[in-house]
Scaffold this active site. Structure first.
Site, PDB file in Angstrom:
ATOM      1  N   ASN A  91       0.869  -1.157   0.094  1.00 13.94           N
ATOM      2  CA  ASN A  91      -0.132  -0.020   0.179  1.00 13.94           C
ATOM      3  C   ASN A  91       0.913   1.317   0.002  1.00 13.94           C
ATOM      4  O   ASN A  91       1.921   1.380   0.546  1.00 13.94           O
ATOM      5  CB  ASN A  91      -0.847   0.041   1.067  1.00 13.94           C
ATOM      6  CG  ASN A  91      -1.862  -1.190   1.291  1.00 13.94           C
ATOM      7  OD1 ASN A  91      -2.126  -1.701   0.250  1.00 13.94           O
ATOM      8  ND2 ASN A  91      -2.488  -1.372   2.415  1.00 13.94           N
ATOM      9  N   VAL A  92       0.396   2.228  -0.693  1.00 15.63           N
ATOM     10  CA  VAL A  92       1.079   3.727  -0.711  1.00 15.63           C
ATOM     11  C   VAL A  92       0.449   4.784   0.316  1.00 15.63           C
ATOM     12  O   VAL A  92       1.001   5.610   0.350  1.00 15.63           O
ATOM     13  CB  VAL A  92       1.123   3.895  -2.051  1.00 15.63           C
ATOM     14  CG1 VAL A  92       1.997   2.970  -2.968  1.00 15.63           C
ATOM     15  CG2 VAL A  92      -0.232   4.170  -2.884  1.00 15.63           C
ATOM     16  N   HIS A 115       5.841  -0.866  -2.568  1.00 18.41           N
ATOM     17  CA  HIS A 115       5.547  -0.203  -3.752  1.00 18.41           C
ATOM     18  C   HIS A 115       5.463   1.324  -3.785  1.00 18.41           C
ATOM     19  O   HIS A 115       5.010   2.113  -4.480  1.00 18.41           O
ATOM     20  CB  HIS A 115       4.110  -0.499  -4.255  1.00 18.41           C
ATOM     21  CG  HIS A 115       4.180  -1.967  -4.586  1.00 18.41           C
ATOM     22  ND1 HIS A 115       2.938  -2.861  -4.808  1.00 18.41           N
ATOM     23  CD2 HIS A 115       5.217  -2.673  -5.284  1.00 18.41           C
ATOM     24  CE1 HIS A 115       3.361  -3.829  -5.503  1.00 18.41           C
ATOM     25  NE2 HIS A 115       4.489  -4.056  -5.424  1.00 18.41           N
ATOM     26  N   THR A 182      -4.619  -9.139   0.115  1.00 17.57           N
ATOM     27  CA  THR A 182      -3.927  -9.098  -1.374  1.00 17.57           C
ATOM     28  C   THR A 182      -4.241 -10.209  -2.221  1.00 17.57           C
ATOM     29  O   THR A 182      -4.619 -11.288  -1.699  1.00 17.57           O
ATOM     30  CB  THR A 182      -2.334  -8.928  -0.964  1.00 17.57           C
ATOM     31  OG1 THR A 182      -1.899  -8.757  -2.353  1.00 17.57           O
ATOM     32  CG2 THR A 182      -1.751 -10.335  -0.313  1.00 17.57           C
ATOM     33  N   GLU A 209     -12.061 -13.524   0.910  1.00 15.38           N
ATOM     34  CA  GLU A 209     -12.597 -14.786   0.432  1.00 15.38           C
ATOM     35  C   GLU A 209     -11.394 -15.499   0.030  1.00 15.38           C
ATOM     36  O   GLU A 209     -10.199 -14.801  -0.152  1.00 15.38           O
ATOM     37  CB  GLU A 209     -13.551 -14.619  -0.618  1.00 15.38           C
ATOM     38  CG  GLU A 209     -12.723 -13.454  -1.782  1.00 15.38           C
ATOM     39  CD  GLU A 209     -13.632 -13.124  -2.763  1.00 15.38           C
ATOM     40  OE1 GLU A 209     -14.880 -13.236  -2.597  1.00 15.38           O
ATOM     41  OE2 GLU A 209     -13.359 -12.462  -3.517  1.00 15.38           O
ATOM     42  N   ALA A 225     -11.111  -7.782   7.247  1.00 17.09           N
ATOM     43  CA  ALA A 225      -9.800  -7.449   7.819  1.00 17.09           C
ATOM     44  C   ALA A 225     -10.009  -6.909   9.245  1.00 17.09           C
ATOM     45  O   ALA A 225      -9.138  -7.399  10.015  1.00 17.09           O
ATOM     46  CB  ALA A 225      -8.770  -6.518   7.117  1.00 17.09           C
TER      47      ALA A 225
END
Ligand code: NAD
Length: 238
Positions: A91-92, A115, A182, A209, A225
């Site tokens: 994540n940014v 990233h 992810t 899932e 989450a």
């Protein structure tokens, strides 16, 4: 069994309940844009103003979102974890950073934004990275080089993710690897589970899932989450 060395990989799903949209979720679009247009060097070369505007909007949105119970559960875990703990995020956004600022981690902890980071900018000529909290213009002059312009410090498709050697080393050393929120669609992050398996670690995915890579993990834990992450780590012996 008590684990000693932990690597956690997080993706856009951990920030979804904070109100940060995920990437490919349904239609291959990131906040209404084709990823090729806003997350590739070619897209930036073709239309720097559009790309800067896209990340300016993402950066502004950070002021409207907060870390959620999943980010906070990982910060609490990092505060009490006695061994090594590498948290690698794709994540940014800065939601992990904020959670750990509120709950300082123990000494074996490290956070890597593989990233890149919305709150950093990079000079295209010198490569110097600096903190950046406001908007960036299409031709934002670089304070680091007379001919340089500043671009978002984001790893676009086709570019090399950050700190890969450090991450690989930690994967080979870990005895527990957990992938959270992810899709497993973006490499090299999608391949981390295979390295952790080869290293003999226990591997777990936490997601809404089962993902297409479910068979690569020893265990799957499914649910939002904000519920699944605190429940899983609350039950883990540390
Ligand atoms: P992705 O969008 O491809 O996949 C998101 C995953 O999260 C899916 O598997 C989905 O089932 C799961 N998910 C969605 N909501 C969830 C929830 N509430 N609880 C648990 N799981 C949930 O994301 P990715 O795998 O991280 O890859 C996309 C790329 O997009 C990354 O490289 C990242 O840099 C970039 N990105 C970052 C952000 C951010 O910084 N928050 C947002 C969008 C995209």
């Amino acid at each position: 069994m008590a684990f000693r060395s932990l690597v956690i990989l997080t993706g856009a799903g951990i920030s979804a309940e904070s109100g940060v949209p995920t990437f490919r979720a349904s239609d291959g679009l990131w906040c209404g844009h084709r990823v090729e247009a806003v997350a590739t060097p070619e897209g930036y070369a073709a239309d720097p103003a559009l790309v800067q505007d896209f990340y300016n909007q993402r950066r502004r949105q950070l002021a409207e979102v907060q870390p959620n119970a999943a980010h906070r559960a990982l910060a609490n875990l990092a505060a009490r974890w006695k061994g090594d703990f590498l948290l690698v995020t794709q994540n940014v956004d800065d939601l992990h950073d904020r959670a750990h600022r509120d709950t300082p981690p123990a000494s074996g902890f490290e956070l890597i934004h593989m990233h890149g980071d919305l709150l950093k900018a990079r000079c295209t000529r010198s490569g110097v990275v600096s903190d950046w909290s406001g908007d960036m213009a299409a031709d934002q002059a670089s304070p680091h080089h007379p001919q340089g312009v500043m671009r978002p410090h984001i790893v676009w498709f086709g570019e090399m993710p950050l700190a890969m050697e450090r991450i690989e080393r930690a994967l080979w050393d870990c005895d527990l690897f957990v992938a959270i929120g992810t899709s497993g669609a973006v490499y090299p992050a999608a391949g981390f589970v295979q390295t952790a398996n080869a290293a003999g670690a226990r591997t777990v995915e936490i997601n809404l899932e089962p993902t297409a890579g479910r068979h690569l993990f020893d265990e799957g834990v499914y649910g939002p989450a904000t519920q699944a992450v605190p429940a899983f780590f609350g039950a883990l012996k540390t």
